[in-house]
Design an enzyme around this catalytic site. Structure first.
Site, PDB file in Angstrom:
ATOM      1  N   SER A 106      19.994 -64.042  38.922  1.00  0.00           N
ATOM      2  CA  SER A 106      20.735 -65.006  39.923  1.00  0.00           C
ATOM      3  C   SER A 106      20.704 -66.850  39.147  1.00  0.00           C
ATOM      4  CB  SER A 106      20.373 -65.637  40.912  1.00  0.00           C
ATOM      5  OG  SER A 106      22.080 -66.101  42.034  1.00  0.00           O
ATOM      6  N   ASP A 250      27.715 -67.833  38.413  1.00  0.00           N
ATOM      7  CA  ASP A 250      25.960 -67.819  38.052  1.00  0.00           C
ATOM      8  C   ASP A 250      26.522 -66.530  37.016  1.00  0.00           C
ATOM      9  OD1 ASP A 250      26.986 -66.300  40.028  1.00  0.00           O
ATOM     10  OD2 ASP A 250      24.381 -66.567  40.536  1.00  0.00           O
ATOM     11  N   ASP A 252      24.665 -63.161  37.586  1.00  0.00           N
ATOM     12  CA  ASP A 252      25.382 -62.563  38.775  1.00  0.00           C
ATOM     13  C   ASP A 252      26.753 -62.591  39.768  1.00  0.00           C
ATOM     14  OD1 ASP A 252      24.296 -64.075  40.663  1.00  0.00           O
ATOM     15  OD2 ASP A 252      23.180 -61.898  41.671  1.00  0.00           O
ATOM     16  N   ASP A 254      28.258 -64.222  41.707  1.00  0.00           N
ATOM     17  CA  ASP A 254      27.650 -64.548  43.328  1.00  0.00           C
ATOM     18  C   ASP A 254      28.321 -66.040  44.547  1.00  0.00           C
ATOM     19  OD1 ASP A 254      25.639 -64.912  43.248  1.00  0.00           O
ATOM     20  OD2 ASP A 254      24.633 -64.133  44.319  1.00  0.00           O
TER      21      ASP A 254
END
Length: 461
Positions: A106, A250, A252, A254
């Site tokens: 993340s 970011d 990933d 999310d």
């Protein structure tokens, strides 16, 4: 170097000593535990798991270790390759798979990677399920398949396109009205998979895209957490390009933050506020965010005659409370939008599409939209943990000190004062204590944070 084993998944730094870092041995062990957990809880002869990864440098190595371990357990793999967390979450139920794994740390820097684990609904595992997987890993009670029963792997690289289509088909997303506005938007995807999927979404909505750090090579050009102190380049470029606003995600994809047309931060806390304002105006209902999120969502929900509730920090906790209260939108103040109409997971694509549609219906710039909301300011701080720091003792001491105030202890300690609040908790993803404060001015939020940090240091000695 660090390895964090929690109900949120397995997260650590690459290299180093087994058991202290996310080494190949640790990756195999925890993949084995997850696969064993799925097999122990299924009557099916053959299981399927969807796997995707962000663009981290360590991604291909970890990806190969994880997929081949699951194959060794007799589990079939649907490999999405370079992907995003919400894309994998959408793919799991569409593929009728038994689970999913996203390989991403993340917002953590490039030396980190992690296994985020999903159930058959494409949602994060519960706390009890996470604890069980940690127990299986500790016991190493794995039974691998014989040669004729090994799993197979099939690649499917279509899911970024499928994800975009699913978002564009939502009733509250209006591509036509957005395209008429001829917006120009700068995108900073920190050289990860957002550099592919966010421009793809924008272009299909008729938006002109200016790409900044959109090459998915895993070399993060700045700290990947979308906070103001890391985003000087895009703030400057939005102004230089005379863009309508900027988008930051970011690694990933999310977490979502916006830059206003004047080059100032829209505020990651206000990503959810703006999207909720739009959704509630069309479909009245309830909202949920976590205890570390801004009071502004409560105010906006009240404006639309809905009910707001706060959960413990962590996506799984937000989702659980959203389901219990039939919330129509929710998420986390870190820029995570959860819109159940599509799926129960933080999704930057949903946030972008809802925000664009809302903006296109307003006769306002992004800066003017931001100014129209209740004005709160947050200070987000942390204290690095050392062996000498007893987090539980600190929380007990702070609870006692402020026992006359409105205190919540379901997740660390949150102290609600009349005009501001502070939330203290141990992070699930880093070896730190987080200290979040919010007040009516930035100076007040910063001053409250400094006071609390000084009090904690006084307790530690």
């Amino acid at each position: 170097m660090t390895l964090i084993k929690s109900i949120s998944g397995i997260r650590g730094t690459i290299g180093g000593v087994v058991g202290d870092n996310l080494t190949p041995v640790d990756a195999v062990k925890f993949a084995s535990a997850y696969g064993t957990f799925l097999k122990n809880n299924s009557n099916k002869e053959k299981l399927t798991v969807v796997v995707g990864r962000d663009a981290r440098i360590s991604g291909p190595m970890i990806h190969n270790l994880i997929t081949n371990t699951l194959i060794g357990l007799g589990i079939d793999i649907i490999d999405l390759g370079l992907s995003t967390t919400p894309t994998v979450e959408i793919a799991v139920p569409l593929e009728k798979a038994d689970g999913g794994i996203i390989l991403t740390a993340s917002h953590n820097p490039k030396q980190w990677n992690a296994l985020k684990l999903l159930n058959s609904k494409g949602e994060f595992l519960s706390a009890a399920e996470g604890e069980l997987i940690l127990k299986i890993a500790e016991d190493e009670s794995f039974v691998f398949s014989e040669v004729d029963d090994l799993g197979t792997i099939s690649e499917n690289e279509a899911y970024m396109d499928i994800h975009v289509d699913e978002v564009l088909n939502l009733p509250l997303v209006d591509v036509e009205i957005v395209a008429k506005r001829k917006y120009k938007v700068v995108v900073d995807a920190v050289n990860s998979s957002g550099g592919i999927i966010i421009p793809k979404l924008l272009e299909q909505m008729g938006v002109e895209v200016v790409k900044l750090y959109c090459e998915p090579n895993g070399h993060f050009p700045h700290n990947p957490e979308p906070l103001k102190e890391h985003l000087g380049d895009i703030c400057k470029l939005v102004v230089e390009e005379k863009a309508d606003f900027g988008i930051v995600v970011d690694p990933d994809v999310d977490r979502l933050a916006f830059i206003s047309n004047d080059g100032e931060m829209f505020g990651e806390e206000y990503t959810l506020v703006a999207c909720a304002d739009y959704v509630l105006s069309k479909t009245p209902g309830n909202t949920v965010s976590n205890m570390s999120s801004s009071r502004a969502l409560r105010d906006i929900t009240n404006k639309h005659n809905g009910s707001y509730q706060a959960s413990a920090v962590g996506e799984v906790n937000v989702v659980e409370l959203m389901k219990a209260t039939n919330a129509i939108i929710g998420g986390e103040g870190n820029g995570g939008i959860i819109y159940p109409e599509l799926h129960y997971g933080r999704d930057s694509l949903v946030g972008v599409a809802l925000f664009l549609t809302y903006l296109a219906n307003q006769e306002k710039t992004v800066a003017e939209l931001r100014a129209s909301y209740p004005q709160y300011y947050m200070s987000k701080n942390k204290i690095e943990l050392t062996p000498q720091i007893d987090v539980d003792a600190i929380l007990v001491a702070m609870t006692e000190k402020y026992k006359s105030e409105d205190i919540t202890t379901i997740d660390g300690v949150k102290i609600d004062f009349a005009e501001n609040w502070v939330h203290l908790r141990k992070s699930n993803t880093e070896p730190i204590i987080r200290i979040y404060t919010e007040a009516k001015t930035q100076d007040e939020a910063d001053a409250l944070a400094l006071r609390i940090i000084a009090e904690i240091k006084g307790i530690v000695g």
